[in-house]
Scaffold this active site. Structure first.
Site, short mmCIF file in Angstrom:
data_model
loop_
_atom_site.label_atom_id
_atom_site.label_comp_id
_atom_site.label_asym_id
_atom_site.label_seq_id
_atom_site.Cartn_x
_atom_site.Cartn_y
_atom_site.Cartn_z
N SER A 130 0.65 -1.02 -0.33
CA SER A 130 -0.14 0.08 -0.28
C SER A 130 0.82 1.41 0.20
CB SER A 130 -0.97 -0.56 1.38
OG SER A 130 -1.36 1.40 0.99
N LYS A 184 -4.21 -6.71 3.58
CA LYS A 184 -4.49 -5.40 2.22
C LYS A 184 -6.04 -5.50 2.45
CE LYS A 184 -2.73 -2.23 -0.34
NZ LYS A 184 -3.80 -2.22 -1.76
N HIS A 187 -7.21 -3.48 4.59
CA HIS A 187 -7.05 -2.05 4.73
C HIS A 187 -7.61 -1.64 3.74
CE1 HIS A 187 -4.22 0.49 2.27
NE2 HIS A 187 -3.25 0.42 3.87
N ASN A 188 -7.49 -1.98 2.34
CA ASN A 188 -8.72 -1.21 1.12
C ASN A 188 -10.16 -0.90 2.03
OD1 ASN A 188 -6.43 -1.42 -0.18
ND2 ASN A 188 -6.36 -1.54 -2.02
N GLU A 191 -9.67 2.23 3.61
CA GLU A 191 -9.07 2.81 3.06
C GLU A 191 -10.79 3.94 2.31
OE1 GLU A 191 -7.73 3.35 -1.06
OE2 GLU A 191 -6.53 2.55 -0.42
#
Length: 476
Positions: A130, A184, A187-188, A191
């Site tokens: 990222s 990840k 995480h996205n 986000e």
């Protein structure tokens, strides 16, 4: 000629910048792209003068140029292109070599690939990266998952090229299988929620507080010096401050209000449903993007469906609303992170990943898109109680919710009253209200399900499972 320490396949922006990062940090690297023209343009352009970097036209030539056991990083589009590239590599690799997929692959694909390659003696790492193109070049947050010994072979490279913060490199082993790509993915999802919450704050400030883009840019710069300090607030300030050189108007006012979404956000919501973990802020951010894409329908509906017309509030209310928006944004952000971390905790048990939430918060503090001051507070919370069921139960965060609650409700109520959609902010608040409710109306839900489907229910006054004949049987 001495052989290269690392190989990288795929020279789109992320791959090209990652290759330059690796070379700049002292590792010799061979690069390959499906089309030689792109490799040639890279060597003659961004990589010109990089003495530790060489490009190769043929896959066999590329693999032969690597030290054994070989370490190859694949940076191609997720899905079939990754499988295709692995098949090409397998013609030239041998047992003991390692392939690392650094794209946004779906974690079940990563786990399938690891098993298939393990049967051939090839190590496979699924690694979330990222930070966008700038992060790839200057230091991203890196989330590797797969066999630990495979990570060990690439650890010296990954920890060197990662972003560096006060407590170490923003890279750590996540766990076996698809753990890296799973982290990840979440995480996205966080986000997505973060961005939507910022956009809703922007909508309230522009439509109800009457602030211009320039005024909001100054406000966001001020916010970035306080509890909202984060990369996304920082770049929101820069986007709002940017003036289009052609029209001399704020560029943000000229951008079409239509967005889309890629796989990782959708996968986060789908996986949360499978786990039974509520993540309403992320869900709201997804449907907000999807409804934004229906621009023509929205324009038609704006003239046909009745509702309040958003207009600036009274000057006496304006100052209070602006201050309340900042506090509502921070509280919503806390609720969103609580949802994402609860999902990671559940997934860790479900998939056997043994995720370390303290380490995850640490490596997200630099390089990645959701880096924020808040992450240090999250580390502290899990240090206080490693078995913390939900971030909202930590003393610091429960106090944040309590102290920000009235302003949070004020923003949501004001937006709804004036017809300004704030789905992620409202969903965050609803999540907290539901989580703090000792009793929810699911008792009626269970009664209804038992009525039409004999699904049974439990009682609060005695143990067991019960079914009721809610109506006397009718004669035919």
């Amino acid at each position: 000629m001495s052989k290269h320490q690392v190989g990288l396949v795929g020279l789109a922006v992320m791959g090209a910048n990652l290759a330059r990062n690796i070379e700049r940090n002292g590792f010799s690297i061979a690069v390959f792209n499906r089309t030689w023209s792109r490799t040639e343009a890279f060597l003659q352009g961004p990589a010109a003068g990089a003495h530790g970097l060489s490009g190769y036209r043929e896959m066999g030539e590329f693999c032969a140029a690597l030290q054994r056991p070989r370490r190859v990083i694949v940076m191609v589009q997720a899905g079939a292109p990754v499988d295709d590239m692995i098949q090409q590599l397998l013609e030239h690799l041998e047992p003991g070599d390692t392939i690392m997929d650094g794209g946004n692959s779906y974690f079940p694909d990563t786990e399938r690939r690891e098993k298939e390659l393990a049967a051939r003696g090839i190590h496979f790492l699924g690694t979330g990266i990222s930070g966008g193109e700038e992060g790839a070049l200057w230091g991203p947050s890196i989330m590797p998952g797969g066999p630990r010994d495979a990570y060990a072979s690439l650890e010296p490279v990954l920890t060197r090229i990662a972003a560096q913060v006060s407590d170490g490199p923003c890279c750590a082993y996540m766990g076996p299988g698809g753990a890296g790509h799973y982290v990840k993915m979440v995480h996205n999802g966080i986000e997505y929620g973060d961005i939507q919450l910022i956009c809703e704050a922007y909508a309230v400030l522009s439509q109800l507080a009457g602030l211009t883009a320039g005024e909001m840019a100054e406000l966001f710069a001020e916010w970035n010096r306080g509890e909202l300090d984060s990369y996304l607030i920082e770049i929101a300030h820069k986007v709002l401050a940017y003036v289009d050189p052609e029209t001399e108007r704020p560029l943000v006012d000229l951008i079409l209000d239509r967005a889309g979404q890629k796989g990782t956000g959708k996968w986060t919501s789908q996986e949360a449903l499978d786990l039974g973990v509520p993540i309403p802020t992320i869900d709201a951010s997804l449907w907000s993007r999807n409804i934004s894409a229906r621009k023509d329908e929205r324009v038609a509906a704006s003239g046909r469906i009745a509702g309040p017309t958003a207009k600036p509030v009274d000057p006496a209310e304006r100052k209070r609303l602006i201050a309340a928006v900042a506090r509502a944004l921070y509280a919503s952000k806390v609720a969103s992170y609580a949802q994402g971390l609860a999902m990671l905790a559940a997934a860790s048990k479900e998939h056997g990943y043994h995720l370390d939430l303290i380490e995850i918060a640490r490596i997200w503090k630099g390089g990645c898109i959701i880096r924020a001051q808040l992450l240090s507070r999250i580390q502290d919370a899990y240090r206080r109680d490693p078995a913390l069921a939900n971030l909202l139960l930590d003393p610091y965060f429960s106090e944040v919710i309590s102290s920000h609650e009235q302003d949070w409700r004020h923003v949501v109520a004001t937006a709804i009253q004036h017809g300004v959609p704030v789905p992620a902010t409202a969903a965050s608040l609803a999540y907290v209200d539901a989580y703090r409710s000792a009793r929810l109306p699911a008792n009626l839900l269970q009664g209804l399900r038992d009525f039409f489907g004999a699904h049974t229910y439990e009682r609060i006054d005695r143990p067991g499972s019960f079914h009721t004949q809610w109506e006397a049987a009718r004669e035919s």
